[in-house]
Design a protein around this motif. Structure first.
Motif, PDB file in Angstrom:
ATOM      1  N   LEU A 102       0.588  -1.106   0.532  1.00 20.27           N
ATOM      2  CA  LEU A 102      -0.220  -0.511   0.710  1.00 20.27           C
ATOM      3  C   LEU A 102       0.458   1.377   0.095  1.00 20.27           C
ATOM      4  N   TYR A 105       3.012   6.667   0.151  1.00 17.41           N
ATOM      5  CA  TYR A 105       3.867   8.348   0.045  1.00 17.41           C
ATOM      6  C   TYR A 105       4.938   8.182  -0.198  1.00 17.41           C
ATOM      7  N   ARG A 108       8.318   5.952   1.365  1.00 15.52           N
ATOM      8  CA  ARG A 108       7.795   4.686   2.660  1.00 15.52           C
ATOM      9  C   ARG A 108       6.616   3.772   2.306  1.00 15.52           C
ATOM     10  N   LEU A 110       3.779   0.459   2.654  1.00 14.21           N
ATOM     11  CA  LEU A 110       2.633   0.143   3.803  1.00 14.21           C
ATOM     12  C   LEU A 110       3.100  -1.627   3.187  1.00 14.21           C
ATOM     13  N   ILE A 158       7.133   0.118   6.168  1.00 20.07           N
ATOM     14  CA  ILE A 158       6.576   0.127   7.721  1.00 20.07           C
ATOM     15  C   ILE A 158       5.358  -1.513   7.366  1.00 20.07           C
ATOM     16  N   ARG A 189       9.638   0.045  10.049  1.00 21.90           N
ATOM     17  CA  ARG A 189       9.177   0.832  11.305  1.00 21.90           C
ATOM     18  C   ARG A 189       7.825  -0.692  11.567  1.00 21.90           C
ATOM     19  N   TYR A 279       4.003   9.983  19.502  1.00 18.90           N
ATOM     20  CA  TYR A 279       4.071  10.479  17.590  1.00 18.90           C
ATOM     21  C   TYR A 279       3.046  11.011  17.143  1.00 18.90           C
ATOM     22  N   TYR A 280       2.112  10.404  16.811  1.00 15.64           N
ATOM     23  CA  TYR A 280       0.517  11.298  16.485  1.00 15.64           C
ATOM     24  C   TYR A 280      -0.573  10.343  17.530  1.00 15.64           C
ATOM     25  N   GLU A 322      -5.762  12.003   8.477  1.00 15.97           N
ATOM     26  CA  GLU A 322      -5.065  11.231   6.531  1.00 15.97           C
ATOM     27  C   GLU A 322      -6.550  11.857   5.816  1.00 15.97           C
ATOM     28  N   LYS A 329       0.694  12.873   6.267  1.00 13.92           N
ATOM     29  CA  LYS A 329      -0.499  12.658   7.094  1.00 13.92           C
ATOM     30  C   LYS A 329      -0.433  14.525   7.383  1.00 13.92           C
TER      31      LYS A 329
HETATM   32  C1  LIG Z   1       0.946   7.332   8.159  1.00 13.89           C
HETATM   33  C2  LIG Z   1       1.095   6.194   6.947  1.00 13.89           C
HETATM   34  C3  LIG Z   1       1.859   6.059   6.550  1.00 13.89           C
HETATM   35  C4  LIG Z   1       3.357   6.267   7.026  1.00 13.89           C
HETATM   36  O1  LIG Z   1       3.380   7.747   7.773  1.00 13.89           O
HETATM   37  P1  LIG Z   1       4.688   8.819   8.834  1.00 13.89           P
HETATM   38  O2  LIG Z   1       3.804  10.189   8.666  1.00 13.89           O
HETATM   39  O3  LIG Z   1       5.425   8.804   8.133  1.00 13.89           O
HETATM   40  O4  LIG Z   1       4.133   8.132  10.474  1.00 13.89           O
HETATM   41  C5  LIG Z   1       2.994   5.230   5.284  1.00 13.89           C
HETATM   42  N1  LIG Z   1       1.855   4.569   4.350  1.00 13.89           N
HETATM   43  C6  LIG Z   1       0.211   5.485   5.051  1.00 13.89           C
HETATM   44  C7  LIG Z   1      -0.665   4.798   3.690  1.00 13.89           C
HETATM   45  C8  LIG Z   1      -0.151   5.814   6.037  1.00 13.89           C
HETATM   46  O5  LIG Z   1      -1.309   6.161   6.401  1.00 13.89           O
END
Ligand SMILES: *Cc1c(COP(=O)(O)O)cnc(C)c1O
Ligand code: SF4
Length: 338
Positions: A102, A105, A108, A110, A158, A189, A279-280, A322, A329
């Motif tokens: 997924l 971003y 990085r 998922l 992640i 992560r 963190y968040y 989000e 984010k």
């Molecule tokens: C939250 C998220 C991330 C990681 O975001 P960070 O701001 O780096 O913590 C990456 N991919 C997706 C789809 C997310 O929802």
């Protein structure tokens, strides 16, 4: 000792002995079976009740409004339709590049290795997500590797879910080894709620796997309330911190659970006791079935302002939302921004 028994029991046993019947949950907490039960039985059809006993131990007996209970007990309000609350609020179905991946971003993405979670959080934005169609099979690895290598911007993977810490240590080790083979990957992560709901998941073997990886490991746990962080849970998290693993926390702002500055301030201090950095703080994703957790924007603003006033900057979680299609984010502050 309150959860002495759970400290003795290995995590696999705990994971295979979850409470899934609302009657049993209410009985364990000495709560009567009135409307609570009929609502729970109706709503559990849509998204099953699932909660580890070690987490139930942290709840207050006899309190139907316990902030931990509210996060897991199905509720009849989940069945109501509310405008703007949809099954895929973040448009994740479109962002699904190939099984398990997924990527929304830049640096990085998922990687979902399992659809299973140790606990079902009623507000979860993935409660309707079709995991089963999306999991990578063992022989998908070359494709995932190729996908990464074609995109030099990617430096972090992640593991998300589902919850990656429901996987065995053997399977985690396998995937960490695979990812370590790719030189451009620097960070790994792991997003997980398991260390909070089954603290014994942080066993020696896991600590050693994470400590010995070439990758820089960042564990992002998910705790919404200081009551989730009893001494045992904190000491388990500290084990990881002591081994040089960065441990962060993300929380979701939930009406009735943590929608007050006092609760959030206490959460931050408690996390810090365990060596975990806030963190968040996520604003609720508008997922169908979770509208009763929604906090009005003006309240969020007031709460967050008070949090800012009462904590040192390093203990203030970033308030974010989000937004489907955005490249990061979105930070929120001031009612005008959301
Ligand atoms: C939250 C998220 C991330 C990681 O975001 P960070 O701001 O780096 O913590 C990456 N991919 C997706 C789809 C997310 O929802
Ligand atoms: S543990 Fe995370 S992914 Fe699983 S139900 Fe809870 S919020 Fe959703």
């Amino acid at each position: 000792m309150i959860n002495y028994l759970f400290q003795e029991q290995n995590w696999q046993t705990q994971l295979s002995d979850l409470i899934t019947d609302p009657r049993e949950l209410l009985d364990t907490l000495a709560l009567s079976h009135d409307q609570l039960l009929s609502g729970a039985l109706l709503a559990t059809d849509q998204f099953r009740l699932r909660v580890p006993r070690a987490f139930v131990e942290k709840m207050q007996k006899g309190n139907p409004l316990d902030p931990l209970l509210l996060q897991v007990l199905p509720h009849h309000l989940e069945l109501e339709e509310h405008e703007g609350f949809v099954t895929d609020p973040l448009g994740e179905e479109q962002a699904n590049q190939q099984p398990g991946v997924l990527h929304k971003y830049k640096s990085r993405f998922l990687l979902t290795l399992t659809g299973a979670c140790a606990v079902h959080c009623r507000y979860c934005f993935r409660r309707h997500f079709p995991y089963q169609e999306n999991l990578p099979k063992n022989d998908d690895w070359p494709n995932i590797k190729q996908y990464i290598e074609q995109q030099p911007d990617i430096n972090e993977v992640i593991l998300s879910g589902g919850d990656p810490l429901t996987l065995s240590n053997r399977k985690l080790q396998l995937w960490i080894d695979r990812l370590s083979e790719i030189p451009q990957i620097k960070f790994l992560r792991i997003h997980s709620r398991v260390p909070i709901v089954i603290p014994n998941r942080v066993d020696e073997e896991l600590v050693s796997i994470l400590k010995n990886s070439r990758l820089r490991i960042i564990l992002v746990v998910h705790s919404n309330h200081a009551s989730e962080l009893d001494d045992f849970t904190c000491s388990q998290l500290q084990q990881l911190v002591k081994q040089g693993i960065t441990v962060l926390n993300q929380a979701v702002l939930l009406k009735g659970v943590n929608d007050s500055a006092d609760v959030l301030v206490e959460l931050s201090y408690r996390l810090f006791d365990a060596g975990v950095m806030p963190y968040y703080l996520h604003v609720l994703d508008k997922v169908k079935g979770a509208s009763h957790f929604d906090t009005p924007a003006q309240n969020i603003d007031l709460i967050y302002k008070e949090v800012l006033e009462n904590l040192p900057g390093y203990l203030v979680p970033k308030l974010v939302r989000e937004i489907a299609g955005e490249k990061n984010k979105t930070p929120l502050f001031g009612a005008s921004t959301f």
